[in-house]
Design an enzyme around this catalytic site. Sequence first.
Site, PDB file in Angstrom:
ATOM      1  N   CYS A 143       0.862  -1.188   0.000  1.00  0.00           N
ATOM      2  CA  CYS A 143       0.000   0.000   0.000  1.00  0.00           C
ATOM      3  C   CYS A 143       0.894   1.232   0.000  1.00  0.00           C
ATOM      4  CB  CYS A 143      -0.987  -0.029   1.172  1.00  0.00           C
ATOM      5  SG  CYS A 143      -0.217  -0.028   2.803  1.00  0.00           S
ATOM      6  N   ASN A 182       2.243   1.335   4.420  1.00  0.00           N
ATOM      7  CA  ASN A 182       2.518   0.043   5.085  1.00  0.00           C
ATOM      8  C   ASN A 182       2.184   0.100   6.588  1.00  0.00           C
ATOM      9  OD1 ASN A 182       5.381  -2.197   5.612  1.00  0.00           O
ATOM     10  ND2 ASN A 182       3.289  -2.728   5.200  1.00  0.00           N
ATOM     11  N   CYS A 199      -1.551   0.611   7.359  1.00  0.00           N
ATOM     12  CA  CYS A 199      -2.996   0.310   7.449  1.00  0.00           C
ATOM     13  C   CYS A 199      -3.384  -0.895   6.580  1.00  0.00           C
ATOM     14  CB  CYS A 199      -3.837   1.517   7.044  1.00  0.00           C
ATOM     15  SG  CYS A 199      -3.645   2.951   8.123  1.00  0.00           S
ATOM     16  N   ARG A 200      -3.436  -0.697   5.264  1.00  0.00           N
ATOM     17  CA  ARG A 200      -4.021  -1.730   4.399  1.00  0.00           C
ATOM     18  C   ARG A 200      -3.128  -2.951   4.205  1.00  0.00           C
ATOM     19  NH1 ARG A 200      -4.966   2.260  -0.429  1.00  0.00           N
ATOM     20  NH2 ARG A 200      -3.113   3.118   0.610  1.00  0.00           N
ATOM     21  N   SER A 201      -1.853  -2.730   3.827  1.00  0.00           N
ATOM     22  CA  SER A 201      -1.021  -3.917   3.554  1.00  0.00           C
ATOM     23  C   SER A 201      -0.680  -4.717   4.813  1.00  0.00           C
ATOM     24  CB  SER A 201       0.218  -3.567   2.722  1.00  0.00           C
ATOM     25  OG  SER A 201       1.069  -2.660   3.370  1.00  0.00           O
ATOM     26  N   ASP A 242      -8.002   3.824   0.984  1.00  0.00           N
ATOM     27  CA  ASP A 242      -7.117   4.243   2.077  1.00  0.00           C
ATOM     28  C   ASP A 242      -7.973   4.707   3.263  1.00  0.00           C
ATOM     29  OD1 ASP A 242      -5.289   5.431   3.711  1.00  0.00           O
ATOM     30  OD2 ASP A 242      -4.347   6.641   2.138  1.00  0.00           O
TER      31      ASP A 242
HETATM   32  P1  4NP Z   1      -1.822   2.758   4.129  1.00  0.00           P
HETATM   33  O1  4NP Z   1      -2.465   4.090   4.716  1.00  0.00           O
HETATM   34  O2  4NP Z   1      -1.248   3.128   2.782  1.00  0.00           O
HETATM   35  O3  4NP Z   1      -2.984   1.848   4.026  1.00  0.00           O
HETATM   36  O4  4NP Z   1      -0.763   2.318   5.123  1.00  0.00           O
HETATM   37  C1  4NP Z   1      -1.781   5.301   4.839  1.00  0.00           C
HETATM   38  C2  4NP Z   1      -0.982   5.535   5.931  1.00  0.00           C
HETATM   39  C3  4NP Z   1      -0.331   6.738   6.069  1.00  0.00           C
HETATM   40  C4  4NP Z   1      -0.478   7.710   5.115  1.00  0.00           C
HETATM   41  C5  4NP Z   1      -1.268   7.473   4.007  1.00  0.00           C
HETATM   42  C6  4NP Z   1      -1.916   6.259   3.872  1.00  0.00           C
HETATM   43  N1  4NP Z   1       0.164   8.959   5.270  1.00  0.00           N
HETATM   44  O5  4NP Z   1      -0.057   9.840   4.415  1.00  0.00           O
HETATM   45  O6  4NP Z   1       0.927   9.148   6.214  1.00  0.00           O
END
Ligand code: 4NP
Length: 156
Positions: free
Chosen positions: A8, A11, A13-15, A124
Amino acid sequence: MTKVLFVCLGNICRSPTAHGVFQAMVDEQGLNDFIHIDSAGTAAYHVGNPPDSRSSEFARKRGYDLSPLRARQAIESDFYEFDYILAMDESNLMNLRALEPENYAGHLGLFLDFTAMPESEVPDPYYGGDAGFEHVLDLVESASLGLLEQIKRDLA
Ligand code: 4NP
Protein backbone atom coordinates in the site's frame (compact mmCIF):
# COMPACT_ATOMS: atom_id res chain seq x y z
CA MET A 1 7.65 -21.90 -1.81
CA THR A 2 5.33 -19.17 -3.06
CA LYS A 3 6.17 -15.66 -1.85
CA VAL A 4 3.54 -12.93 -1.58
CA LEU A 5 4.14 -9.21 -0.99
CA PHE A 6 1.21 -6.91 -0.15
CA VAL A 7 1.80 -3.23 -0.94
CA CYS A 8 0.00 0.00 0.00
CA LEU A 9 1.21 3.58 0.47
CA GLY A 10 2.35 3.75 4.09
CA ASN A 11 2.52 0.04 5.09
CA ILE A 12 0.70 0.88 8.32
CA CYS A 13 -3.00 0.31 7.45
CA ARG A 14 -4.02 -1.73 4.40
CA SER A 15 -1.02 -3.92 3.55
CA PRO A 16 -0.31 -4.93 7.19
CA THR A 17 -4.01 -5.86 7.46
CA ALA A 18 -3.66 -8.04 4.35
CA HIS A 19 -0.41 -9.49 5.73
CA GLY A 20 -2.01 -10.43 9.08
CA VAL A 21 -5.25 -11.78 7.63
CA PHE A 22 -3.57 -13.84 4.90
CA GLN A 23 -0.95 -15.14 7.38
CA ALA A 24 -3.75 -16.32 9.70
CA MET A 25 -5.44 -18.20 6.82
CA VAL A 26 -2.15 -19.77 5.73
CA ASP A 27 -1.36 -20.81 9.32
CA GLU A 28 -4.85 -22.24 9.81
CA GLN A 29 -4.51 -24.39 6.70
CA GLY A 30 -1.03 -25.61 7.71
CA LEU A 31 0.57 -24.03 4.63
CA ASN A 32 3.23 -22.07 6.47
CA ASP A 33 6.09 -24.07 4.94
CA PHE A 34 4.77 -23.37 1.44
CA ILE A 35 3.71 -19.72 1.50
CA HIS A 36 5.85 -16.79 2.70
CA ILE A 37 4.19 -13.41 3.26
CA ASP A 38 5.49 -9.86 3.65
CA SER A 39 4.15 -6.32 3.21
CA ALA A 40 5.62 -2.95 2.25
CA GLY A 41 4.71 0.64 1.39
CA THR A 42 5.56 2.60 -1.72
CA ALA A 43 6.36 5.60 0.55
CA ALA A 44 8.94 5.80 3.32
CA TYR A 45 6.95 8.01 5.75
CA HIS A 46 6.39 5.30 8.35
CA VAL A 47 9.41 3.00 7.95
CA GLY A 48 10.08 1.09 11.19
CA ASN A 49 6.66 1.90 12.66
CA PRO A 50 4.10 -0.65 13.85
CA PRO A 51 0.69 -0.74 12.14
CA ASP A 52 -1.72 2.14 12.82
CA SER A 53 -3.43 1.52 16.19
CA ARG A 54 -6.88 1.63 14.53
CA SER A 55 -5.89 -1.09 12.02
CA SER A 56 -4.43 -3.19 14.84
CA GLU A 57 -7.51 -2.79 17.03
CA PHE A 58 -10.09 -3.61 14.35
CA ALA A 59 -7.98 -6.58 13.21
CA ARG A 60 -7.62 -7.81 16.80
CA LYS A 61 -11.42 -7.77 17.20
CA ARG A 62 -11.61 -10.26 14.30
CA GLY A 63 -8.83 -12.40 15.77
CA TYR A 64 -5.84 -11.16 13.74
CA ASP A 65 -2.57 -10.13 15.40
CA LEU A 66 -0.70 -7.35 13.57
CA SER A 67 1.64 -6.58 16.49
CA PRO A 68 4.84 -8.22 15.10
CA LEU A 69 4.69 -6.15 11.88
CA ARG A 70 6.90 -3.11 11.13
CA ALA A 71 6.68 -0.84 8.10
CA ARG A 72 9.25 -0.95 5.32
CA GLN A 73 9.45 0.51 1.85
CA ALA A 74 9.03 -1.58 -1.31
CA ILE A 75 12.30 -1.81 -3.27
CA GLU A 76 13.33 -3.10 -6.70
CA SER A 77 14.88 -6.26 -5.26
CA ASP A 78 11.42 -7.31 -4.03
CA PHE A 79 10.76 -8.24 -7.66
CA TYR A 80 13.58 -10.80 -7.50
CA GLU A 81 12.08 -12.39 -4.38
CA PHE A 82 8.29 -12.32 -4.61
CA ASP A 83 6.03 -14.36 -6.91
CA TYR A 84 2.97 -12.21 -6.21
CA ILE A 85 3.23 -8.45 -5.65
CA LEU A 86 -0.26 -7.20 -4.90
CA ALA A 87 -1.17 -3.52 -4.74
CA MET A 88 -4.08 -2.17 -2.71
CA ASP A 89 -4.95 0.58 -5.22
CA GLU A 90 -4.14 1.85 -8.71
CA SER A 91 -1.76 4.48 -7.37
CA ASN A 92 0.29 1.86 -5.51
CA LEU A 93 0.28 -0.27 -8.67
CA MET A 94 1.54 2.62 -10.80
CA ASN A 95 4.38 3.26 -8.32
CA LEU A 96 5.29 -0.44 -8.33
CA ARG A 97 5.33 -0.52 -12.15
CA ALA A 98 8.00 2.19 -11.99
CA LEU A 99 10.19 -0.16 -9.90
CA GLU A 100 9.41 -3.33 -11.89
CA PRO A 101 12.34 -4.85 -13.82
CA GLU A 102 11.60 -5.55 -17.49
CA ASN A 103 11.93 -9.30 -17.06
CA TYR A 104 9.70 -9.73 -13.99
CA ALA A 105 8.04 -13.12 -14.42
CA GLY A 106 5.79 -12.98 -11.35
CA HIS A 107 2.32 -11.56 -10.89
CA LEU A 108 2.09 -7.79 -10.33
CA GLY A 109 -1.50 -6.59 -9.99
CA LEU A 110 -4.35 -5.45 -7.78
CA PHE A 111 -5.11 -7.56 -4.70
CA LEU A 112 -8.87 -7.23 -5.29
CA ASP A 113 -8.52 -9.08 -8.61
CA PHE A 114 -8.81 -12.12 -6.33
CA THR A 115 -12.31 -11.32 -5.10
CA ALA A 116 -15.66 -11.20 -6.87
CA MET A 117 -16.63 -8.14 -4.79
CA PRO A 118 -17.46 -5.14 -7.01
CA GLU A 119 -14.62 -2.91 -5.77
CA SER A 120 -11.25 -3.02 -7.53
CA GLU A 121 -9.29 -1.00 -4.95
CA VAL A 122 -8.90 -1.16 -1.15
CA PRO A 123 -9.66 2.45 -0.13
CA ASP A 124 -7.12 4.24 2.08
CA PRO A 125 -8.73 4.40 5.57
CA TYR A 126 -6.07 6.65 7.12
CA TYR A 127 -7.96 9.97 7.16
CA GLY A 128 -11.43 8.45 7.62
CA GLY A 129 -13.51 6.90 10.38
CA ASP A 130 -13.98 3.45 11.89
CA ALA A 131 -16.18 2.18 9.05
CA GLY A 132 -13.23 2.54 6.67
CA PHE A 133 -11.13 0.15 8.75
CA GLU A 134 -13.94 -2.42 8.91
CA HIS A 135 -14.38 -2.10 5.14
CA VAL A 136 -10.65 -2.75 4.60
CA LEU A 137 -11.01 -5.94 6.66
CA ASP A 138 -14.08 -7.08 4.68
CA LEU A 139 -12.30 -6.59 1.34
CA VAL A 140 -9.04 -8.12 2.57
CA GLU A 141 -10.75 -11.22 4.00
CA SER A 142 -12.59 -11.83 0.73
CA ALA A 143 -9.55 -11.32 -1.51
CA SER A 144 -7.38 -13.44 0.79
CA LEU A 145 -9.70 -16.42 0.33
CA GLY A 146 -9.47 -16.04 -3.45
CA LEU A 147 -5.70 -15.61 -3.41
CA LEU A 148 -5.25 -18.70 -1.24
CA GLU A 149 -7.34 -20.78 -3.65
CA GLN A 150 -5.18 -19.53 -6.57
CA ILE A 151 -1.90 -20.34 -4.79
CA LYS A 152 -3.17 -23.78 -3.80
CA ARG A 153 -3.85 -24.42 -7.51
CA ASP A 154 -0.31 -23.17 -8.32
CA LEU A 155 1.16 -25.54 -5.73
CA ALA A 156 -0.93 -28.56 -6.76
P1 4NP B 1 -1.82 2.76 4.13
O1 4NP B 1 -2.46 4.09 4.72
O2 4NP B 1 -1.25 3.13 2.78
O3 4NP B 1 -2.98 1.85 4.03
O4 4NP B 1 -0.76 2.32 5.12
C1 4NP B 1 -1.78 5.30 4.84
C2 4NP B 1 -0.98 5.54 5.93
C3 4NP B 1 -0.33 6.74 6.07
C4 4NP B 1 -0.48 7.71 5.12
C5 4NP B 1 -1.27 7.47 4.01
C6 4NP B 1 -1.92 6.26 3.87
N1 4NP B 1 0.16 8.96 5.27
O5 4NP B 1 -0.06 9.84 4.42
O6 4NP B 1 0.93 9.15 6.21
